[in-house]
Design an enzyme around this catalytic site. Structure first.
Site, PDB file in Angstrom:
ATOM      1  N   THR A  13      27.917  49.263  41.826  1.00 39.26           N
ATOM      2  CA  THR A  13      26.579  49.064  42.386  1.00 39.26           C
ATOM      3  C   THR A  13      26.375  47.616  42.812  1.00 39.26           C
ATOM      4  O   THR A  13      25.345  47.280  43.381  1.00 39.26           O
ATOM      5  CB  THR A  13      25.500  49.387  41.323  1.00 39.26           C
ATOM      6  OG1 THR A  13      25.789  48.623  40.148  1.00 39.26           O
ATOM      7  CG2 THR A  13      25.463  50.863  40.992  1.00 39.26           C
ATOM      8  N   TYR A  15      27.349  43.617  44.448  1.00 43.94           N
ATOM      9  CA  TYR A  15      27.466  43.024  45.792  1.00 43.94           C
ATOM     10  C   TYR A  15      28.791  43.406  46.458  1.00 43.94           C
ATOM     11  O   TYR A  15      28.822  43.928  47.579  1.00 43.94           O
ATOM     12  CB  TYR A  15      27.360  41.503  45.631  1.00 43.94           C
ATOM     13  CG  TYR A  15      27.447  40.704  46.895  1.00 43.94           C
ATOM     14  CD1 TYR A  15      26.409  40.711  47.810  1.00 43.94           C
ATOM     15  CD2 TYR A  15      28.566  39.915  47.150  1.00 43.94           C
ATOM     16  CE1 TYR A  15      26.488  39.947  48.970  1.00 43.94           C
ATOM     17  CE2 TYR A  15      28.643  39.148  48.300  1.00 43.94           C
ATOM     18  CZ  TYR A  15      27.599  39.173  49.204  1.00 43.94           C
ATOM     19  OH  TYR A  15      27.692  38.422  50.337  1.00 43.94           O
ATOM     20  N   LEU A  16      29.883  43.150  45.762  1.00 40.95           N
ATOM     21  CA  LEU A  16      31.194  43.527  46.310  1.00 40.95           C
ATOM     22  C   LEU A  16      31.515  44.987  45.976  1.00 40.95           C
ATOM     23  O   LEU A  16      32.170  45.684  46.751  1.00 40.95           O
ATOM     24  CB  LEU A  16      32.274  42.601  45.737  1.00 40.95           C
ATOM     25  CG  LEU A  16      33.676  42.773  46.293  1.00 40.95           C
ATOM     26  CD1 LEU A  16      33.709  42.517  47.805  1.00 40.95           C
ATOM     27  CD2 LEU A  16      34.656  41.835  45.593  1.00 40.95           C
ATOM     28  N   GLY A  17      31.020  45.446  44.807  1.00 41.03           N
ATOM     29  CA  GLY A  17      31.314  46.803  44.346  1.00 41.03           C
ATOM     30  C   GLY A  17      30.921  47.870  45.360  1.00 41.03           C
ATOM     31  O   GLY A  17      31.671  48.810  45.618  1.00 41.03           O
ATOM     32  N   LYS A 105      38.766  34.871  32.789  1.00 36.60           N
ATOM     33  CA  LYS A 105      39.619  35.736  33.617  1.00 36.60           C
ATOM     34  C   LYS A 105      41.066  35.682  33.124  1.00 36.60           C
ATOM     35  O   LYS A 105      41.776  36.698  33.158  1.00 36.60           O
ATOM     36  CB  LYS A 105      39.505  35.341  35.099  1.00 36.60           C
ATOM     37  CG  LYS A 105      38.140  35.751  35.691  1.00 36.60           C
ATOM     38  CD  LYS A 105      37.973  35.380  37.152  1.00 36.60           C
ATOM     39  CE  LYS A 105      36.610  35.891  37.664  1.00 36.60           C
ATOM     40  NZ  LYS A 105      36.322  35.542  39.055  1.00 36.60           N
ATOM     41  N   ARG A 109      43.536  38.659  31.880  1.00 40.09           N
ATOM     42  CA  ARG A 109      44.915  38.803  32.395  1.00 40.09           C
ATOM     43  C   ARG A 109      45.910  38.948  31.242  1.00 40.09           C
ATOM     44  O   ARG A 109      46.812  39.787  31.278  1.00 40.09           O
ATOM     45  CB  ARG A 109      45.312  37.573  33.215  1.00 40.09           C
ATOM     46  CG  ARG A 109      44.720  37.546  34.597  1.00 40.09           C
ATOM     47  CD  ARG A 109      45.384  36.447  35.411  1.00 40.09           C
ATOM     48  NE  ARG A 109      44.826  36.364  36.746  1.00 40.09           N
ATOM     49  CZ  ARG A 109      45.376  35.691  37.750  1.00 40.09           C
ATOM     50  NH1 ARG A 109      46.501  35.021  37.565  1.00 40.09           N
ATOM     51  NH2 ARG A 109      44.824  35.669  38.943  1.00 40.09           N
TER      52      ARG A 109
HETATM   53  N1  LIG Z   1      34.635  34.378  45.875  1.00 46.68           N
HETATM   54  C1  LIG Z   1      33.324  34.204  45.811  1.00 46.68           C
HETATM   55  O1  LIG Z   1      32.735  33.500  46.650  1.00 46.68           O
HETATM   56  C2  LIG Z   1      32.567  34.906  44.727  1.00 46.68           C
HETATM   57  C3  LIG Z   1      31.174  34.844  44.705  1.00 46.68           C
HETATM   58  C4  LIG Z   1      30.492  35.533  43.708  1.00 46.68           C
HETATM   59  C5  LIG Z   1      31.193  36.278  42.763  1.00 46.68           C
HETATM   60  N2  LIG Z   1      32.559  36.308  42.792  1.00 46.68           N
HETATM   61  C6  LIG Z   1      33.324  37.123  41.810  1.00 46.68           C
HETATM   62  O2  LIG Z   1      33.093  38.485  42.122  1.00 46.68           O
HETATM   63  C7  LIG Z   1      33.024  39.244  40.921  1.00 46.68           C
HETATM   64  C8  LIG Z   1      31.718  40.019  40.940  1.00 46.68           C
HETATM   65  O3  LIG Z   1      30.632  39.115  40.722  1.00 46.68           O
HETATM   66  P1  LIG Z   1      29.169  39.379  41.301  1.00 46.68           P
HETATM   67  O4  LIG Z   1      28.284  38.338  40.733  1.00 46.68           O
HETATM   68  O5  LIG Z   1      29.241  39.460  42.792  1.00 46.68           O
HETATM   69  O6  LIG Z   1      28.826  40.797  40.691  1.00 46.68           O
HETATM   70  P2  LIG Z   1      27.498  41.638  40.874  1.00 46.68           P
HETATM   71  O7  LIG Z   1      27.122  41.821  42.287  1.00 46.68           O
HETATM   72  O8  LIG Z   1      26.457  41.050  39.990  1.00 46.68           O
HETATM   73  O9  LIG Z   1      27.940  43.056  40.322  1.00 46.68           O
HETATM   74  C9  LIG Z   1      28.299  43.263  38.987  1.00 46.68           C
HETATM   75  C10 LIG Z   1      28.453  44.751  38.746  1.00 46.68           C
HETATM   76  O10 LIG Z   1      28.831  44.962  37.385  1.00 46.68           O
HETATM   77  C11 LIG Z   1      27.926  45.908  36.805  1.00 46.68           C
HETATM   78  N3  LIG Z   1      27.795  45.625  35.380  1.00 46.68           N
HETATM   79  C12 LIG Z   1      27.295  44.507  34.824  1.00 46.68           C
HETATM   80  N4  LIG Z   1      27.327  44.623  33.483  1.00 46.68           N
HETATM   81  C13 LIG Z   1      27.859  45.842  33.199  1.00 46.68           C
HETATM   82  C14 LIG Z   1      28.145  46.542  32.017  1.00 46.68           C
HETATM   83  N5  LIG Z   1      27.871  46.003  30.843  1.00 46.68           N
HETATM   84  N6  LIG Z   1      28.687  47.770  32.114  1.00 46.68           N
HETATM   85  C15 LIG Z   1      28.970  48.309  33.320  1.00 46.68           C
HETATM   86  N7  LIG Z   1      28.709  47.706  34.498  1.00 46.68           N
HETATM   87  C16 LIG Z   1      28.156  46.479  34.420  1.00 46.68           C
HETATM   88  C17 LIG Z   1      26.629  45.697  37.544  1.00 46.68           C
HETATM   89  O11 LIG Z   1      25.842  46.830  37.392  1.00 46.68           O
HETATM   90  P3  LIG Z   1      24.241  46.832  37.670  1.00 46.68           P
HETATM   91  O12 LIG Z   1      24.091  47.207  39.112  1.00 46.68           O
HETATM   92  O13 LIG Z   1      23.747  47.866  36.752  1.00 46.68           O
HETATM   93  O14 LIG Z   1      23.731  45.452  37.355  1.00 46.68           O
HETATM   94  C18 LIG Z   1      27.148  45.508  38.969  1.00 46.68           C
HETATM   95  O15 LIG Z   1      27.470  46.748  39.555  1.00 46.68           O
HETATM   96  C19 LIG Z   1      33.172  38.249  39.758  1.00 46.68           C
HETATM   97  O16 LIG Z   1      34.501  38.274  39.273  1.00 46.68           O
HETATM   98  C20 LIG Z   1      32.849  36.914  40.384  1.00 46.68           C
HETATM   99  O17 LIG Z   1      33.534  35.836  39.758  1.00 46.68           O
HETATM  100  C21 LIG Z   1      33.251  35.671  43.765  1.00 46.68           C
END
Ligand SMILES: NC(=O)c1ccc[n+]([C@@H]2O[C@H](COP(=O)([O-])OP(=O)(O)OC[C@H]3O[C@@H](n4cnc5c(N)ncnc54)[C@H](OP(=O)(O)O)[C@@H]3O)[C@@H](O)[C@H]2O)c1
Length: 279
Positions: A13, A15-17, A105, A109
């Site tokens: 659900t 942003y990337l998911g 992370k 790993r």
């Molecule tokens: N390269 C870049 O520029 C960049 C930028 C940002 C993030 N990232 C990386 O991308 C990855 C995702 O980060 P994000 O911040 O983008 O994620 P995000 O959009 O916040 O999504 C996190 C997902 O995990 C789910 N979740 C959270 N806690 C959970 C739990 N206890 N059980 C099951 N599901 C759970 C959330 O569900 P809900 O919908 O219910 O909340 C949501 O679907 C991370 O590894 C981050 O380091 C990279």
């Protein structure tokens, strides 16, 4: 359509998911999304072949439950943990407090490798939406038509990737033998640019030169220390990327593969194409 593999997206659900779910379905996989209450429980019942996890940066260690479940299930062909940024293996000298993301992370790993679970790690570099919208300035999401603050010299190169392209490459890699037990680096060659080059692309698109000021690394770090902990974590990552150029200062060795070379038919979005959405 004939389904290829069973893929589970944990965090589908997010942003990337959301994009990974779309790409998985688009590439013909039978696709499941793991919701919060089911974590670590349903994986055996589903008997999926390929789980991809995308938990938030501060929830990375929750994946240890997934690792246990995958080990117990014993039938998972590949696990892609939540990485999708800077390669944590290259960040052993990262600064506090942001290094917690890389350290966590690496803990995941280690657990994956000790459990003997087949894996692919994805280093996706900079999410375009996070970086390009703000012309690489943290805290900005829409590019200004007036002014930009240049971080340091503005000459350090970073790599910007459209999130839909990250999803496409990731799903292509999940069952590819060439990415088994390796890191997939997403480095679209035309998107390896400095902040100044990103600004120039935007200036060309709007037909106007922006006023520029600059922020030294000392000023950046001093203002970072005034922020709350979560902000500081994110800003540390910006610091390593924009002031130190951490994304482009290493060679991909035998442990890695580059996505645009493995999948040359993917027409990735260039920075210029991406930025047209802000016009
Ligand atoms: N390269 C870049 O520029 C960049 C930028 C940002 C993030 N990232 C990386 O991308 C990855 C995702 O980060 P994000 O911040 O983008 O994620 P995000 O959009 O916040 O999504 C996190 C997902 O995990 C789910 N979740 C959270 N806690 C959970 C739990 N206890 N059980 C099951 N599901 C759970 C959330 O569900 P809900 O919908 O219910 O909340 C949501 O679907 C991370 O590894 C981050 O380091 C990279």
């Amino acid at each position: 359509m004939e389904m290829k593999s069973k893929v589970l997206i944990a965090g589908g659900t997010g942003y990337l998911g959301k994009r990974l779910v779309k790409a998985s379905l688009g590439q013909g996989h039978e696709t499941y999304v793991l919701y919060r209450p089911e974590i670590g429980v349903d994986i055996e019942k589903l008997s999926v072949q390929f789980p991809v996890s995308i938990f938030r940066s501060h929830q990375i260690l929750l994946q240890l439950k997934l690792v246990d479940a995958i080990k117990e299930a014993g039938n998972v062909k590949r696990f892609l943990p939540s990485e999708f940024g800077t390669d944590p293996a290259k960040m052993e000298n990262a600064m506090e407090p942001g290094r917690v993301t890389f350290d966590d992370k690496m803990v995941v790993r280690k657990a994956i490798e000790e459990a003997g679970i087949p894996f692919t790690y994805v280093s996706a570099n900079c999410f375009a939406g996070y970086f390009l919208g703000g012309l690489c300035q943290p805290g900005h999401i829409i590019p200004s038509r007036e002014h930009v603050s240049i971080l340091g010299s503005g000459e350090e190169k970073a790599i910007y990737v459209d999130e839909d392209d990250i999803a496409t490459y990731t799903i292509m890699a999940i069952d590819d033998p060439r990415t088994l037990n390796k890191t997939l680096y997403i480095l679209p060659p035309r998107n390896i640019l400095s902040q100044r080059e990103v600004v120039q692309i935007w200036e060309k698109l709007i037909g106007k030169e922006l006023r520029k000021s600059s922020i030294s690394s000392e000023e950046f770090l001093a203002s970072m220390r005034e922020q709350d902990y979560a902000e500081q974590v994110g800003l540390t990552h910006y610091y390593h990327v924009c002031f130190e150029g951490c994304l482009t200062k290493f060679e991909i060795g035998d442990e890695g593969e580059e996505a645009s070379k493995l999948y040359p038919k993917v027409k990735y979005t260039t920075v210029e194409e991406y930025m047209k959405r802000y016009l």
